[in-house]
Enzyme design. Structure first.
Site, PDB file in Angstrom:
ATOM      1  N   HIS A 180      10.827  34.694  -5.810  1.00  0.00           N
ATOM      2  CA  HIS A 180      10.707  34.345  -3.857  1.00  0.00           C
ATOM      3  C   HIS A 180      10.240  32.715  -4.271  1.00  0.00           C
ATOM      4  CE1 HIS A 180      11.182  37.677  -1.085  1.00  0.00           C
ATOM      5  NE2 HIS A 180      12.090  37.471  -2.254  1.00  0.00           N
ATOM      6  N   GLU A 194       8.454  30.507  -2.597  1.00  0.00           N
ATOM      7  CA  GLU A 194       7.190  30.244  -2.359  1.00  0.00           C
ATOM      8  C   GLU A 194       6.479  30.740  -3.335  1.00  0.00           C
ATOM      9  OE1 GLU A 194       9.680  32.557  -0.570  1.00  0.00           O
ATOM     10  OE2 GLU A 194       8.724  32.244   1.306  1.00  0.00           O
ATOM     11  N   CYS A 201       7.744  35.966   3.929  1.00  0.00           N
ATOM     12  CA  CYS A 201       8.259  37.309   3.986  1.00  0.00           C
ATOM     13  C   CYS A 201       6.204  38.333   3.413  1.00  0.00           C
ATOM     14  CB  CYS A 201       9.071  38.207   3.078  1.00  0.00           C
ATOM     15  SG  CYS A 201       8.261  38.646   0.691  1.00  0.00           S
ATOM     16  N   CYS A 203       5.394  37.143   0.257  1.00  0.00           N
ATOM     17  CA  CYS A 203       4.595  35.891  -0.244  1.00  0.00           C
ATOM     18  C   CYS A 203       4.263  35.144   0.687  1.00  0.00           C
ATOM     19  CB  CYS A 203       6.234  34.533  -0.161  1.00  0.00           C
ATOM     20  SG  CYS A 203       6.834  35.394  -1.208  1.00  0.00           S
TER      21      CYS A 203
END
Lengths: 147, 147
Positions: A50, A52, A80, A83
């Protein structure tokens, strides 16, 4: 560019690569960009890639430190749970996100990582930055997939 | 060696390197080891370098796939919320963990990732495998730090 504009640019670039368009940037206390990244799940075939995670890991690596205690994570979508917990582990000071994510978010929705009493470090969080632009990118991406 | 014995060996090796002693292994439906790893937070100066994250990412990379839908993640400690969410993203079939972690766990404690109605994939989970051995490693490690 402001941090959310940088994150939006990363999100657009990710979408152009066929990734779900989410982008992130880590800035320090002076607003300097330490790292920026777009979602790379498909390119890396790694569901933890992801935006992040990539931006925080790169920022820490750039500094040679495992903590980002003075830093802000700016991201186009509500993080999410993975993260959000990672941001806590990196000791991120602030999170600024764009669109809310009722389906997969883990800050204002779902597991609500920072609301758990056992969460050892809770960043300041604000949502809704350039919300309509951030959400439109995602909406258009998924609409195109369905066509 | 059984998967939990492999995970314990990885945990001991991590402890010997000065890392919090947690180890993990990913096995496929036939019980073949796809990847094994110990905690590497200090060595990599990366707080996301938990044993589970490293083992799952390596297993997926070894296969060239982003899903581990037939796989079991065996780990000496209850996964934290980040690792639990990552296991869901990797579509891990089963998680078998050793010691329970009331302080930082995210499966039976804290954010309880798999209990959120928005969790899209919930692995089968069993805890308490070689529990006393897994817990003793951690207890001895932290006792030595305090001395």
């Amino acid at each position: 560019m402001t941090p959310i504009e940088i994150a939006l640019a990363e999100a657009r670039a990710a979408g152009a690569r066929g990734e779900v368009p989410v982008g992130a940037v880590v800035t320090d206390a002076e607003g300097r960009v330490l790292a920026r990244a777009g979602n790379a799940v498909e390119a890396r075939q790694d569901p933890t890639a992801h935006a992040e995670m990539l931006a925080m890991r790169e920022a820490a690596a750039a500094r040679g430190e495992k903590r980002l205690a003075d830093c802000t994570l700016t991201v186009t979508l509500e993080p999410c749970p993975m993260c959000a917990q990672a941001a806590s582990l990196f000791r991120i000071r602030r999170i600024a996100f764009g669109a809310y994510d009722p389906k997969s978010g883990g800050v204002e929705h779902g597991a609500r990582i920072f609301a758990a009493t056992s969460c050892h470090h809770v960043p300041e969080v604000t949502g809704g930055h350039r919300e309509s632009d951030c959400a439109a990118l995602l909406r258009d991406f998924f609409a195109a997939l369905r066509d």
